[in-house]
Design an enzyme around this catalytic site. Sequence first.
Site, PDB file in Angstrom:
ATOM      1  N   ASP A 175       2.430   3.288  -8.731  1.00  0.00           N
ATOM      2  CA  ASP A 175       2.630   2.589  -7.471  1.00  0.00           C
ATOM      3  C   ASP A 175       2.150   3.506  -6.340  1.00  0.00           C
ATOM      4  O   ASP A 175       1.825   4.675  -6.574  1.00  0.00           O
ATOM      5  CB  ASP A 175       4.123   2.274  -7.318  1.00  0.00           C
ATOM      6  CG  ASP A 175       4.452   1.736  -5.943  1.00  0.00           C
ATOM      7  OD1 ASP A 175       3.822   0.752  -5.525  1.00  0.00           O
ATOM      8  OD2 ASP A 175       5.349   2.293  -5.283  1.00  0.00           O
TER       9      ASP A 175
ATOM     10  N   LYS B 138       4.078  -9.076   0.055  1.00  0.00           N
ATOM     11  CA  LYS B 138       4.794  -9.004   1.331  1.00  0.00           C
ATOM     12  C   LYS B 138       5.305 -10.361   1.819  1.00  0.00           C
ATOM     13  O   LYS B 138       6.400 -10.442   2.386  1.00  0.00           O
ATOM     14  CB  LYS B 138       3.909  -8.348   2.391  1.00  0.00           C
ATOM     15  CG  LYS B 138       3.487  -6.922   2.055  1.00  0.00           C
ATOM     16  CD  LYS B 138       4.654  -6.058   1.579  1.00  0.00           C
ATOM     17  CE  LYS B 138       4.225  -4.695   1.095  1.00  0.00           C
ATOM     18  NZ  LYS B 138       5.273  -4.007   0.355  1.00  0.00           N
TER      19      LYS B 138
END
Length: 273
Positions: free
Chosen positions: A9, A50
């Site tokens: 990540d 998001k």
Amino acid sequence: MPVNTIILDWAGTTVDFGCMAPVEAFKKAFEEKGIQLTDREIRKPMGLLKKDHIKQLLSLEKVKKQWLELHGRPSAEADVSSIYQDFEKYLFADLAENSHLKPETKQAMKKIKQLGYNIGSTTGYTKEMMAVVFETAKMEGYHPDYVVTPDDVDSLGRPYPFMIFENMRHFQNRSMEEVIKVGDTITDIKEGKNAGVLSIAVTEGSSEMGLSLEEYKGLSKEEMERLNQQTAEKFYQQGADLCVKNLLELAEILQERSTIQKLREKKKEAVIN
């Protein structure tokens, strides 16, 4: 088959200690609509695409109540888009400044590359956001072999496994056994588990821990140890195969390949049972 690919990540794992950039941007974007959120509330869905993150926050009972009182109606899809636009505005304003490497990243990545591993990556950031993050990281000495964003998989980001599969396609991995996913959120763990690969969580500087570098440095060694253990427990409860304090610890484990083999055997036993 031996492990040959590590998929990392970004924010909270390799850059942006504490995953501070998106937290501040979400907070300001919701404040624009009159909604007050705590850092812990904002962090809970961290790692998602998001817009999905915004939807999760809007679904909180506290937020639904605030929204109804302020706007006289429930939130709608148009509100998600509006909040997202504000989120992007605030994020891009500070993204480069908040994308510095975590303290161990450069040294750890050098060791992992020397061991012969491919280094891939996945993120909850869009391609446009990652262009900023990647450039900052590259200037500071970190550039993975491959980057996959939700934009590359038809917006089917975490917890879907498709960004991991796209990395596997790029590296021509023949089996899930060749791959390890590493991240700092529960969503990272779910992504790895959904892809069927070993999932390792980083505790120090993670979004799950939720402290900035300055806040973390202000703790005593005993407090640091306690907080890392508490964070690791949360990851294990969500199915993490292993927790490491930081990426240097990960590099040491990758060097000791017998540890990885034991993890794989444990994972197989869990599936059988």
